[in-house]
Design a protein around this motif. Structure first.
Motif, PDB file in Angstrom:
ATOM      1  N   THR A   2       0.871  -1.175   0.000  1.00 26.81           N
ATOM      2  CA  THR A   2       0.000   0.000   0.000  1.00 26.81           C
ATOM      3  C   THR A   2       0.904   1.220   0.000  1.00 26.81           C
ATOM      4  OG1 THR A   2      -1.400  -1.296   1.467  1.00 26.81           O
ATOM      5  CG2 THR A   2      -2.044   0.995   1.061  1.00 26.81           C
ATOM      6  N   LEU A   3       1.022   1.811  -1.173  1.00 23.80           N
ATOM      7  CA  LEU A   3       1.978   2.906  -1.314  1.00 23.80           C
ATOM      8  C   LEU A   3       1.308   4.252  -1.145  1.00 23.80           C
ATOM      9  CD1 LEU A   3       3.974   1.528  -4.372  1.00 23.80           C
ATOM     10  CD2 LEU A   3       4.631   1.438  -1.956  1.00 23.80           C
ATOM     11  N   GLU A   4       2.060   5.148  -0.549  1.00 22.67           N
ATOM     12  CA  GLU A   4       1.585   6.513  -0.355  1.00 22.67           C
ATOM     13  C   GLU A   4       2.774   7.430  -0.634  1.00 22.67           C
ATOM     14  OE1 GLU A   4       0.785   9.488   3.363  1.00 22.67           O
ATOM     15  OE2 GLU A   4       1.101   7.352   3.741  1.00 22.67           O
ATOM     16  N   THR A   5       2.537   8.495  -1.411  1.00 25.38           N
ATOM     17  CA  THR A   5       3.619   9.435  -1.710  1.00 25.38           C
ATOM     18  C   THR A   5       3.386  10.706  -0.918  1.00 25.38           C
ATOM     19  OG1 THR A   5       3.701   8.522  -3.931  1.00 25.38           O
ATOM     20  CG2 THR A   5       4.881  10.587  -3.576  1.00 25.38           C
ATOM     21  N   ARG A   6       4.430  11.178  -0.265  1.00 23.31           N
ATOM     22  CA  ARG A   6       4.273  12.321   0.627  1.00 23.31           C
ATOM     23  C   ARG A   6       5.333  13.381   0.313  1.00 23.31           C
ATOM     24  NH1 ARG A   6       4.452  10.673   6.783  1.00 23.31           N
ATOM     25  NH2 ARG A   6       2.573   9.462   6.316  1.00 23.31           N
ATOM     26  N   ARG A   7       4.913  14.629   0.343  1.00 23.04           N
ATOM     27  CA  ARG A   7       5.828  15.764   0.192  1.00 23.04           C
ATOM     28  C   ARG A   7       6.451  15.992   1.563  1.00 23.04           C
ATOM     29  NH1 ARG A   7       8.586  19.200  -1.799  1.00 23.04           N
ATOM     30  NH2 ARG A   7       8.027  21.170  -2.789  1.00 23.04           N
ATOM     31  N   VAL A   8       7.783  16.037   1.639  1.00 20.50           N
ATOM     32  CA  VAL A   8       8.428  16.161   2.949  1.00 20.50           C
ATOM     33  C   VAL A   8       9.443  17.300   2.980  1.00 20.50           C
ATOM     34  CG1 VAL A   8       8.142  13.729   3.587  1.00 20.50           C
ATOM     35  CG2 VAL A   8      10.202  14.447   2.329  1.00 20.50           C
ATOM     36  N   GLY A   9       9.744  17.740   4.195  1.00 25.50           N
ATOM     37  CA  GLY A   9      10.757  18.756   4.453  1.00 25.50           C
ATOM     38  C   GLY A   9      11.854  18.172   5.325  1.00 25.50           C
ATOM     39  N   PRO A  10      12.664  19.041   5.939  1.00 25.98           N
ATOM     40  CA  PRO A  10      13.824  18.578   6.709  1.00 25.98           C
ATOM     41  C   PRO A  10      13.469  17.643   7.868  1.00 25.98           C
ATOM     42  CG  PRO A  10      13.488  20.971   6.953  1.00 25.98           C
ATOM     43  CD  PRO A  10      12.572  20.516   5.877  1.00 25.98           C
ATOM     44  N   GLU A  11      12.225  17.706   8.355  1.00 22.23           N
ATOM     45  CA  GLU A  11      11.836  16.819   9.462  1.00 22.23           C
ATOM     46  C   GLU A  11      11.938  15.344   9.059  1.00 22.23           C
ATOM     47  OE1 GLU A  11       9.695  18.461   7.586  1.00 22.23           O
ATOM     48  OE2 GLU A  11       8.453  16.812   6.850  1.00 22.23           O
ATOM     49  N   ALA A  12      11.923  15.074   7.749  1.00 17.49           N
ATOM     50  CA  ALA A  12      11.976  13.679   7.295  1.00 17.49           C
ATOM     51  C   ALA A  12      13.387  13.265   6.880  1.00 17.49           C
ATOM     52  CB  ALA A  12      11.013  13.490   6.126  1.00 17.49           C
ATOM     53  N   ALA A  13      14.396  14.044   7.284  1.00 15.61           N
ATOM     54  CA  ALA A  13      15.772  13.783   6.829  1.00 15.61           C
ATOM     55  C   ALA A  13      16.230  12.362   7.144  1.00 15.61           C
ATOM     56  CB  ALA A  13      16.731  14.803   7.436  1.00 15.61           C
ATOM     57  N   ALA A  14      15.919  11.865   8.331  1.00 15.84           N
ATOM     58  CA  ALA A  14      16.395  10.531   8.718  1.00 15.84           C
ATOM     59  C   ALA A  14      15.782   9.460   7.821  1.00 15.84           C
ATOM     60  CB  ALA A  14      16.046  10.262  10.181  1.00 15.84           C
ATOM     61  N   GLU A  15      14.487   9.598   7.524  1.00 16.59           N
ATOM     62  CA  GLU A  15      13.817   8.603   6.675  1.00 16.59           C
ATOM     63  C   GLU A  15      14.357   8.652   5.247  1.00 16.59           C
ATOM     64  OE1 GLU A  15      10.189  10.410   8.124  1.00 16.59           O
ATOM     65  OE2 GLU A  15       9.270   8.411   8.126  1.00 16.59           O
ATOM     66  N   VAL A  16      14.546   9.881   4.744  1.00 14.31           N
ATOM     67  CA  VAL A  16      15.082  10.028   3.386  1.00 14.31           C
ATOM     68  C   VAL A  16      16.497   9.442   3.340  1.00 14.31           C
ATOM     69  CG1 VAL A  16      15.845  11.695   1.637  1.00 14.31           C
ATOM     70  CG2 VAL A  16      13.639  12.023   2.801  1.00 14.31           C
ATOM     71  N   LEU A  17      17.295   9.769   4.344  1.00 18.60           N
ATOM     72  CA  LEU A  17      18.677   9.273   4.378  1.00 18.60           C
ATOM     73  C   LEU A  17      18.705   7.740   4.374  1.00 18.60           C
ATOM     74  CD1 LEU A  17      21.743   9.957   4.647  1.00 18.60           C
ATOM     75  CD2 LEU A  17      21.447   9.664   7.113  1.00 18.60           C
ATOM     76  N   ALA A  18      17.817   7.126   5.131  1.00 19.78           N
ATOM     77  CA  ALA A  18      17.807   5.658   5.221  1.00 19.78           C
ATOM     78  C   ALA A  18      17.572   5.043   3.843  1.00 19.78           C
ATOM     79  CB  ALA A  18      16.726   5.203   6.202  1.00 19.78           C
ATOM     80  N   VAL A  19      16.631   5.613   3.084  1.00 17.68           N
ATOM     81  CA  VAL A  19      16.351   5.075   1.746  1.00 17.68           C
ATOM     82  C   VAL A  19      17.538   5.324   0.820  1.00 17.68           C
ATOM     83  CG1 VAL A  19      14.776   5.102  -0.213  1.00 17.68           C
ATOM     84  CG2 VAL A  19      13.872   5.486   2.071  1.00 17.68           C
ATOM     85  N   VAL A  20      18.115   6.531   0.898  1.00 17.09           N
ATOM     86  CA  VAL A  20      19.247   6.885   0.032  1.00 17.09           C
ATOM     87  C   VAL A  20      20.414   5.924   0.299  1.00 17.09           C
ATOM     88  CG1 VAL A  20      20.977   8.666  -0.451  1.00 17.09           C
ATOM     89  CG2 VAL A  20      18.558   9.305  -0.221  1.00 17.09           C
ATOM     90  N   LYS A  21      20.713   5.722   1.554  1.00 20.20           N
ATOM     91  CA  LYS A  21      21.843   4.833   1.912  1.00 20.20           C
ATOM     92  C   LYS A  21      21.603   3.414   1.408  1.00 20.20           C
ATOM     93  CE  LYS A  21      24.647   7.411   4.547  1.00 20.20           C
ATOM     94  NZ  LYS A  21      26.010   7.733   4.134  1.00 20.20           N
ATOM     95  N   ALA A  22      20.395   2.905   1.654  1.00 23.78           N
ATOM     96  CA  ALA A  22      20.077   1.538   1.234  1.00 23.78           C
ATOM     97  C   ALA A  22      20.192   1.401  -0.275  1.00 23.78           C
ATOM     98  CB  ALA A  22      18.671   1.163   1.710  1.00 23.78           C
ATOM     99  N   ALA A  23      19.673   2.385  -0.998  1.00 25.51           N
ATOM    100  CA  ALA A  23      19.665   2.312  -2.458  1.00 25.51           C
ATOM    101  C   ALA A  23      21.082   2.402  -3.015  1.00 25.51           C
ATOM    102  CB  ALA A  23      18.799   3.432  -3.027  1.00 25.51           C
ATOM    103  N   PHE A  24      21.847   3.362  -2.531  1.00 28.34           N
ATOM    104  CA  PHE A  24      23.162   3.584  -3.124  1.00 28.34           C
ATOM    105  C   PHE A  24      24.165   2.513  -2.696  1.00 28.34           C
ATOM    106  CE2 PHE A  24      21.204   7.473  -4.357  1.00 28.34           C
ATOM    107  CZ  PHE A  24      21.869   7.875  -5.501  1.00 28.34           C
ATOM    108  N   ALA A  25      23.980   1.939  -1.505  1.00 23.83           N
ATOM    109  CA  ALA A  25      24.879   0.863  -1.060  1.00 23.83           C
ATOM    110  C   ALA A  25      24.738  -0.352  -1.961  1.00 23.83           C
ATOM    111  CB  ALA A  25      24.568   0.496   0.388  1.00 23.83           C
TER     112      ALA A  25
END
Ligand SMILES: Nc1ncnc2c1ncn2[C@@H]1O[C@H](COP(=O)(O)OP(=O)(O)O)[C@@H](O)[C@H]1O
Ligand SMILES: [Mg+2]
Length: 315
Positions: A2-25
């Motif tokens: 069940t996918l949901e797309t959300r517009r985020v700001g700096p408060e979501a930095a940790a979540e964004v970072l987790a996806v970025v790290k997983a993807a690029f690793a």
């Protein structure tokens, strides 16, 4: 999923970072290494503070992310990432589609990105989404596509106005592919186009004929109007033998999605939908114009032809 797309700001930095790290690793090791691997929560928060980003959640779990980075009239997509465990569910397409609409809403001209030249499959992914290579600065390929333009169209006259306005941006050889359900306003749009181009009128839904040529009344391009509703597919469109005029004329194909792509490398996709989710502000507005039946039109240029053509409303 069940996918949901959300517009985020700096408060979501940790979540964004987790996806970025997983993807690029999970990506091939590059030389020099991908900048994304050096990101920290602070650096991502700083990027998100500028104009935010998008996060795709699967039942609350972050599985896709990107950062939006406006530069002049354009928006760069940075750190486009999908969790390797969630690949194959169209998350990347969903992210990019949402980013294009965000960019459209922000009134930007183009969406740009940098892809690593060693990754031809990534470059192919972007090409399939309408991105064109605009430069090479090793180790990057710079790619861009026009941002879609989204226009609110309150009534039929406004739809004709839109067609008239777009006509001013067109030249012989252009192909427009119109989509939208029966009665959406494709023919109404084409009527405005015909007026704007100054072609011989009588533009109707061609009930018996599949295509009609409206010659210019001046020295501009003719309008070739095709209704592909009853066409079986590409082969039949070729059978129409339209090619003779196509380089000189503006060709508009109603119901052309999946059929008209072969006509030209570039095309302007015009997608018409009924407006939804309007605020219900009582009976007053409806009393003023009982015919008002608003539409939303998305103008989306595919191919180099549209990269520098400004389709935004002029006012
Ligand atoms: N906002 C609007 N935009 C376009 N058409 C509208 C709008 N509101 C009402 N209409 C009416 O809807 C109908 C659209 O018909 P048409 O252009 O033939 O659709 P299509 O070619 O997509 O089947 C017309 O009768 C038009 O007057
Ligand atoms: Mg029609």
């Amino acid at each position: 999923m069940t996918l949901e797309t959300r517009r985020v700001g700096p408060e979501a930095a940790a979540e964004v970072l987790a996806v970025v790290k997983a993807a690029f690793a999970d990506r091939p090791v590059l030389d020099p290494p991908a900048d994304a691997l050096a990101e920290t929560e602070d650096s991502i928060a700083a990027m998100l503070a500028l104009s935010g980003g998008l996060l795709v959640l699967d039942e609350g779990r972050p599985v896709g992310a990107l950062v939006l980075d406006p530069v002049d009239d354009d928006v760069y997509l940075r750190r486009v990432s999908v969790d390797p465990g969630a690949q194959g569910h169209g998350i990347a397409h969903r992210l990019v589609r949402a980013a294009l609409l965000e960019t459209a809403r922000a009134g930007a001209r183009r969406v740009r990105l940098l892809a690593r030249q060693e990754l031809p499959r990534t470059i192919g992914f972007w090409r399939d989404l309408g991105f064109i290579e605009t430069g090479r600065h090793a180790p990057y390929v710079e790619m861009a596509r026009p941002a879609p333009v989204v226009v609110d169209v309150p009534g039929a006259d406004d739809m004709r106005d839109l067609g008239r306005r777009i006509a001013g941006r067109l030249a012989g050889g252009d192909v427009l592919v119109l989509s939208g359900e029966l009665g959406a306003g494709k023919t109404t749009f084409t009527q405005g186009l015909g007026e704007g181009l100054g072609v011989r009128g009588g533009i109707t839904s061609p009930t018996f004929v599949i295509s009609r040529v409206h010659p210019s009344l001046g020295d501009g391009p003719a309008l070739v109007h095709v209704d592909a509703y009853r066409l079986g597919g590409q082969a039949e469109l070729d059978d129409l033998d339209l090619d003779t005029d196509l380089d000189e004329a503006v060709t508009v194909v109603e119901w052309g999605t999946g059929i008209a792509e072969g006509l030209s490398e570039a095309r302007l996709e015009v997608r018409i939908t009924r407006a939804t989710g309007q605020a219900d502000d009582g009976e007053a507005d409806r009393a003023v114009d009982p015919e008002a039946d608003p539409r939303v039109v998305e103008l989306d240029g595919i191919g180099a032809r549209w990269l520098d053509t400004d389709l935004r409303p002029i006012d």
